[in-house]
Design a protein around this motif. Sequence first.
Motif, mmCIF file in Angstrom:
data_model
loop_
_atom_site.group_PDB
_atom_site.id
_atom_site.type_symbol
_atom_site.label_atom_id
_atom_site.label_comp_id
_atom_site.label_asym_id
_atom_site.label_seq_id
_atom_site.Cartn_x
_atom_site.Cartn_y
_atom_site.Cartn_z
ATOM 1 N N GLN A 99 -6.189 -13.701 -2.716
ATOM 2 C CA GLN A 99 -6.426 -12.377 -2.130
ATOM 3 C C GLN A 99 -7.680 -11.716 -2.691
ATOM 4 O O GLN A 99 -8.238 -10.801 -2.079
ATOM 5 C CB GLN A 99 -5.207 -11.470 -2.335
ATOM 6 C CG GLN A 99 -5.185 -10.327 -1.319
ATOM 7 C CD GLN A 99 -4.031 -9.368 -1.524
ATOM 8 O OE1 GLN A 99 -3.186 -9.562 -2.376
ATOM 9 N NE2 GLN A 99 -4.014 -8.299 -0.733
ATOM 10 N N HIS B 49 -2.768 -5.753 2.337
ATOM 11 C CA HIS B 49 -3.128 -6.934 3.115
ATOM 12 C C HIS B 49 -4.613 -6.980 3.448
ATOM 13 O O HIS B 49 -5.028 -7.600 4.412
ATOM 14 C CB HIS B 49 -2.270 -6.975 4.386
ATOM 15 C CG HIS B 49 -0.828 -6.697 4.089
ATOM 16 N ND1 HIS B 49 -0.066 -7.533 3.291
ATOM 17 C CD2 HIS B 49 -0.021 -5.660 4.407
ATOM 18 C CE1 HIS B 49 1.155 -7.026 3.157
ATOM 19 N NE2 HIS B 49 1.202 -5.879 3.821
ATOM 20 N N ASN C 35 -3.335 0.358 3.019
ATOM 21 C CA ASN C 35 -3.968 -0.585 3.950
ATOM 22 C C ASN C 35 -5.012 0.063 4.852
ATOM 23 O O ASN C 35 -5.737 -0.643 5.560
ATOM 24 C CB ASN C 35 -2.906 -1.291 4.788
ATOM 25 C CG ASN C 35 -2.145 -2.293 3.951
ATOM 26 O OD1 ASN C 35 -2.698 -3.306 3.537
ATOM 27 N ND2 ASN C 35 -0.901 -1.983 3.650
ATOM 28 N N ASP D 22 -0.384 4.896 2.801
ATOM 29 C CA ASP D 22 -0.495 3.457 3.070
ATOM 30 C C ASP D 22 -1.905 3.008 2.722
ATOM 31 O O ASP D 22 -2.858 3.296 3.451
ATOM 32 C CB ASP D 22 -0.181 3.193 4.542
ATOM 33 C CG ASP D 22 -0.232 1.702 4.866
ATOM 34 O OD1 ASP D 22 -0.595 0.897 3.963
ATOM 35 O OD2 ASP D 22 0.084 1.350 6.008
ATOM 36 N N ARG E 264 0.133 -7.980 -3.556
ATOM 37 C CA ARG E 264 0.149 -8.847 -2.375
ATOM 38 C C ARG E 264 1.224 -8.403 -1.375
ATOM 39 O O ARG E 264 1.039 -8.510 -0.164
ATOM 40 C CB ARG E 264 0.423 -10.283 -2.834
ATOM 41 C CG ARG E 264 -0.009 -11.359 -1.867
ATOM 42 C CD ARG E 264 0.078 -12.734 -2.537
ATOM 43 N NE ARG E 264 -0.881 -12.886 -3.617
ATOM 44 C CZ ARG E 264 -0.580 -13.344 -4.845
ATOM 45 N NH1 ARG E 264 0.643 -13.674 -5.171
ATOM 46 N NH2 ARG E 264 -1.529 -13.460 -5.752
ATOM 47 N N ASP E 265 2.340 -7.900 -1.911
ATOM 48 C CA ASP E 265 3.434 -7.477 -1.036
ATOM 49 C C ASP E 265 3.088 -6.237 -0.223
ATOM 50 O O ASP E 265 3.657 -6.026 0.839
ATOM 51 C CB ASP E 265 4.688 -7.161 -1.876
ATOM 52 C CG ASP E 265 5.294 -8.422 -2.458
ATOM 53 O OD1 ASP E 265 4.982 -9.518 -1.941
ATOM 54 O OD2 ASP E 265 6.069 -8.315 -3.426
ATOM 55 N N VAL E 266 2.184 -5.402 -0.751
ATOM 56 C CA VAL E 266 1.938 -4.125 -0.076
ATOM 57 C C VAL E 266 0.534 -3.968 0.498
ATOM 58 O O VAL E 266 0.303 -3.117 1.340
ATOM 59 C CB VAL E 266 2.217 -2.921 -1.016
ATOM 60 C CG1 VAL E 266 3.675 -2.940 -1.472
ATOM 61 C CG2 VAL E 266 1.285 -2.910 -2.218
ATOM 62 N N PRO F 216 0.734 -10.209 -7.723
ATOM 63 C CA PRO F 216 1.863 -10.495 -6.816
ATOM 64 C C PRO F 216 2.477 -9.224 -6.227
ATOM 65 O O PRO F 216 2.819 -9.195 -5.041
ATOM 66 C CB PRO F 216 2.865 -11.226 -7.713
ATOM 67 C CG PRO F 216 2.024 -11.833 -8.791
ATOM 68 C CD PRO F 216 0.909 -10.858 -9.027
ATOM 69 N N ALA F 217 2.586 -8.165 -7.045
ATOM 70 C CA ALA F 217 3.143 -6.906 -6.535
ATOM 71 C C ALA F 217 2.221 -6.313 -5.470
ATOM 72 O O ALA F 217 2.670 -5.802 -4.440
ATOM 73 C CB ALA F 217 3.331 -5.909 -7.678
ATOM 74 N N ASN G 152 -0.240 3.874 -3.380
ATOM 75 C CA ASN G 152 0.565 3.354 -2.279
ATOM 76 C C ASN G 152 1.860 4.156 -2.095
ATOM 77 O O ASN G 152 2.440 4.158 -1.020
ATOM 78 C CB ASN G 152 0.869 1.871 -2.498
ATOM 79 C CG ASN G 152 1.316 1.196 -1.227
ATOM 80 O OD1 ASN G 152 0.663 1.305 -0.188
ATOM 81 N ND2 ASN G 152 2.458 0.542 -1.284
#
Lengths: 260, 304
Positions: free
Chosen positions: B121, B94, B37, B35, B90-92, B87-88, B31
């Motif tokens: 997730q 999606h 995503n 990106d 999840r922030d980046v 959790p880390a 990341n």
Amino acid sequence: MEEYIRKQIDQELTIISNEKIANDVYRMSLNGDTSLITAPGQFINIKVPGFYLRRPISISDYDDEGVTIIYKVVGNGTDALCRMRPGDTLMCLMGLGNGFDVNACGDHTLLVGGGVGTPPIYGLAKALLALGKRVTVVLGFGSQGDVFYEDEFKDLSKILSGKDLDVRVATVDGSYGTKGFVTDCLKGLDDVTDYCACGPIPMLKALYGYYDGKILGQLSFEERMGCGFGACVGCSLNTKSGFKKVCKDGPIFWSQDVIF
Amino acid sequence: MVDISTELSGVKLDNPIIPASGTFGFGAEFNNLYDINILGSFSFKGTTKEPRFGNPTPRIAECRDGMINSVGLANPGIDAVINEELPALRDVFHKPIIANISGFSVDEYKYCCERMNKEDQVEILEVNISCPNVHAGGMAFGTTPDAAAEVTAAVKSVTDKPVYMKLSPNVTSITDIAVACEAAGADGISLINTLLGMRIDIKRGRPVIANKMGGFSGPAIFPVAVRMVYQVYDAVNIPIIGMGGVSTAEDVIEMMMAGASAVEVGAANLVDPFTCPKIIERLPKLCEELKINKLTDIIGRAHG
């Protein structure tokens, strides 16, 4: 593809020179974008044509125009590398690893290079001398024919500080300099405040033992790597503060963190 | 406009490209470079109940067109994965996540899958019964139909998420194992894990890898992977995630024609960290060249 790229670490470098400087040891200068290099002691990961995994090689020196690496031919990949000619290009992952923390260095830093562990020590010496810091250099090699860069360290000091640099060399067989190991060259260096070293693990361990934890060291480790940027966990090191990746958390580790 | 989306057991993916477990960590390293995503999904580092250093080093060796690893399921353990890594992530990230789970006993697989079942997730569980680098557990569960079925049934009893069993190629009949997993309730099959391999340093006369043997991956194993995906596609009626040496968009098409609904990219990420973005960029153009309008139309096409 540009819109998703955040940091293009895979850079094309052009070979400027590639010459033998000692037994099986070559110095290669490459031209290209060096903006991702942030500290001495970092490395680049080189895609040698015809080989699957890249070769991680420490940076000896760099400026805005390019990098210099010094490597030993130890297998087929480095053998192919030594046969490459000026004008040839290499894809390199740039600016890998943490590098030495020059700001953590004290008033008199001992710099120790063992064999092809010497190259990153050269870049570190350059950075420390440029900051006006005092250093002493100790280099260890197997034999006279393996010795390189003694004069380059001395020249560096003359250019950057106008002073003569204390450079000591040991060879295991005694054919050049002091017979023995780097730890046999440390007499009279009682005011050393800290040390930085790159070389075989037995050398790092001997230095750690010599100073017995009384002064801090920054030690550069080597390990067979898969990726070089922290993805594959191939190059793990178990330290006192947990499992670390040599490529990403290192290759430089604090001496008190290392389990010898 | 070419449609390169695909689906795994009701989980929609924008494209079929999934970095394979063990070559992508928990996404953070990549990341920083691009990106993530843009990916269809990714399968995170194989997770066990306890933290593991893995095998002694050196644990990487080079091969012609490939590599051997004997990392040995190094991972921070499921508590750290759930409390820190996810959790880390999840922030980046999606997109749907595939949780790769390993174990040394049926109970451990069950325990980890039950914990992952609560993670929103995570949309698919990929259960690794094929790691060649651990002496107990791992591949031992993936080399007989009965053991593979036992793990499958056990994890299915504790999760309502789709379960994909990740199979080892180090078996006599891959189809027998796949059929046993399907019969025990598996929602899909991931294959292939690495081939057991070895290199010897001829100067030292000793194995290159401290653990002597390891998992062989990379382009050299691609034909083996295509063959096994092809065979398993014939044998089961559940979706397949194909992997093993995939490095280019052409490889992705070939793997899907063999029968894969989605494709994992492994070793190639380590050599060129931008492999996945390059494939994702190339894929629609390649589809146009091959006159493919909808990528899912080609799944299993080679079977005629």
